[in-house]
Motif scaffolding. Structure first.
Motif: not given
Lengths: 263, 249
Positions: A3-4, A6-8, A10-11, A14-15, A18, A92
């Motif tokens: 999860r952790r 993936w968190g980083l 995803y950050r 996500a950029l 887009r 972080i």
């Protein structure tokens, strides 16, 4: 833990989701390299006799595979630098993300960036110059993996230097692997190097990968010795650079460098 | 029940030839309390907070955060803590929702999307969720930073200048949110601030730092009475400008 990590990831992802310019920027250099080297090899191949065609294939294979190492190293280093530039490292480092998870997230990001960067260049090599890197067979996966891992190891070294010297070491993120290119035997065999330089080359996983690639493309054989040497050296370099990174992280915590890194 | 924070003889010396930035700090902060860490520039507030967060290694001493030794087991404590500072940014190109999602994942928040909506409603961020963090005003950014710091429903919250650069109205709302969150959750809050009115309103206990040493401590009303002053700001000036005996909290 996942999860952790993936968190980083995803950050950063996500950029990219887009931003078309960011995606194009990833593919730009590998494609440009492929186009330039493709025309050079087409010119050198001249009459398209067998020897020249094989040599052209070796050059294009070298370009494509070396891009895997370059993009892997840059993908890792730049993901770390982006955290520094956005002054987000403080958040972080006080989150429950362990240092090893930070490293794993940066590795996964580097792999994703490498695939996005190199796959279009591979397709282009086939479409424009008739060079199909898949002709390397299953060994291609091994060559590719060994170079990506080498990129991670070098990036860990670069990141350690950034932790030690701050933004003054940033330029290494772009340049360090180019400095290794002459000894990596990308475009010529290790035997071309002076005798005293050859041990240096053989200490690099890349030299074994490219010797193995030439054996596959020129002689049609799989050189298990070079493949094994590449992965063994990868493991050594990764363990050493991982230790250097963790040591520098602890030293930064001691000096207080994490308080103002990026400023 | 273990204390929220137990700090024993904490020292940080950046260089052997210099005076310690923090020198022998000792205190025990109970759960559910709001404490203020006060002091002028260079008093050691940021160094102390950085050590409490594990961002900086103490030269000596011990920190137990929520019962976890920060030298050996800091990640277990960090999962139940959080932090906000206007001096550390959130990624500007990510939207507010994406920023909260990143930290929700890092802190392992269950039912993350519901938590984001809940926080957005509480902190008036619902209209801002789809906007990049870099396009927000200072006040909006501070609210987002607060939302980030509450994403994991922390048991211990460390705040560095939580209302710096906010207009009086937004700052007042912010203090209201902090008071409500503490009342509902029982979270302990340690805040470093230069805003004495804010400290008087929020804090039940204050540690006055000077040159890395606690020079006095107590409830704001107690300190005001002891120094014979009208407010905490005057007490702060007294302490900042005159030498004092070191008190043991």
């Amino acid at each position: 833990m996942m999860r952790r990590i993936w968190g980083l990831m995803y950050r950063h992802l996500a950029l990219y989701r887009r931003s078309m310019p960011r995606l194009i920027e990833l593919m730009y250099w590998p494609i440009l390299q492929m186009v330039v080297w493709g025309f050079i090899t087409a010119y050198l191949a001249g009459e398209q006799n067998n020897v020249a065609s094989a040599a052209a294939g070796v050059l294009l294979g070298g370009v494509l595979l070396w891009e895997a190492a370059l993009r892997s190293q840059m993908g890792f280093s730049l993901s770390f630098l982006e955290e520094m530039w956005s002054r987000n490292l403080g958040h972080i480092f006080v989150s429950p993300l362990r240092p090893r998870e930070l490293v794993l997230a940066l590795m996964a990001l580097a792999l994703a960036r490498t695939l996005v960067a190199v796959l279009p260049a591979m397709v282009l090599a086939w479409a424009l110059y008739g060079f199909n890197i898949l002709n390397l067979g299953p060994a291609l996966v091994g060559f590719f993996a060994a170079l990506v891992i080498m990129g991670w190891a070098v990036a860990l070294g670069v990141t350690s230097l950034i932790l030690r010297f701050g933004q003054g070491a940033e330029a290494l993120a772009w340049s360090v692997l180019f400095g290794i290119t002459p000894f990596a035997a990308v475009f010529y065999p290790v035997s071309v190097l002076p005798a005293w330089l050859q041990p240096v080359a053989y200490a690099l996983p890349a030299a074994h990968v490219f010797e193995g690639m030439r054996a596959a493309l020129l002689e049609g054989r799989f050189d298990a010795g070079h493949m094994a040497a590449a992965f063994a050296l990868d493991a050594l370099w990764l363990a050493f650079m991982g230790w250097v990174f963790l040591s520098q992280l602890e030293a930064s915590r001691d000096r207080g460098a994490l308080l103002n890194i990026g400023e | 029940m273990t204390a929220a924070l137990q700090v024993e003889a904490l020292v940080k010396r950046y260089r052997p030839d210099r005076q310690p930035a923090v020198d022998g700090l000792t205190f025990t902060m109970p759960r559910g309390a709001t404490w203020g860490l006060l002091g002028g520039n260079g008093a050691g507030k940021t160094t102390t907070i950085a050590m409490l967060l594990g961002l900086l290694k103490p030269s000596s001493g011990r920190i137990l955060a929520l019962g976890h030794d920060m030298a050996r087991d800091r990640f277990a404590a960090l999962a139940r803590m959080n932090f906000s500072s206007p001096y550390i940014a959130l990624p500007h190109r990510l939207t507010v929702a994406e920023n909260l999602r990143v930290y929700g994942h890092l802190y392992g928040v269950e039912r993350l999307e519901a938590r984001i909506i809940e926080l957005a409603e509480e902190l008036n961020l619902s209209d801002l969720l789809a906007r990049p963090a870099g396009e927000l005003s200072a006040g909006q950014k501070t609210r987002v930073a607060l939302a980030k710091s509450l994403i994991n429903k922390p048991d211990l919250l460390l705040l560095d200048e939580p209302t710096a650069s906010l207009d009086p109205d937004t700052a007042d709302q912010m203090r209201g949110w902090l008071e409500r969150y503490r009342a509902i959750s029982g979270c302990a809050i340690l805040l470093a601030s230069h805003n004495m009115a804010e400290v008087e309103r929020l804090c039940g206990h204050v540690l006055m730092l000077r040159r890395g040493v606690v020079v006095d401590h107590g409830a704001p009303a107690e300190l005001i009475a002891r120094y014979g002053r009208d407010n905490l700001e005057e007490v702060f000036l007294d302490i900042a400008r005159a030498p004092h005996e070191v008190a043991a909290p």
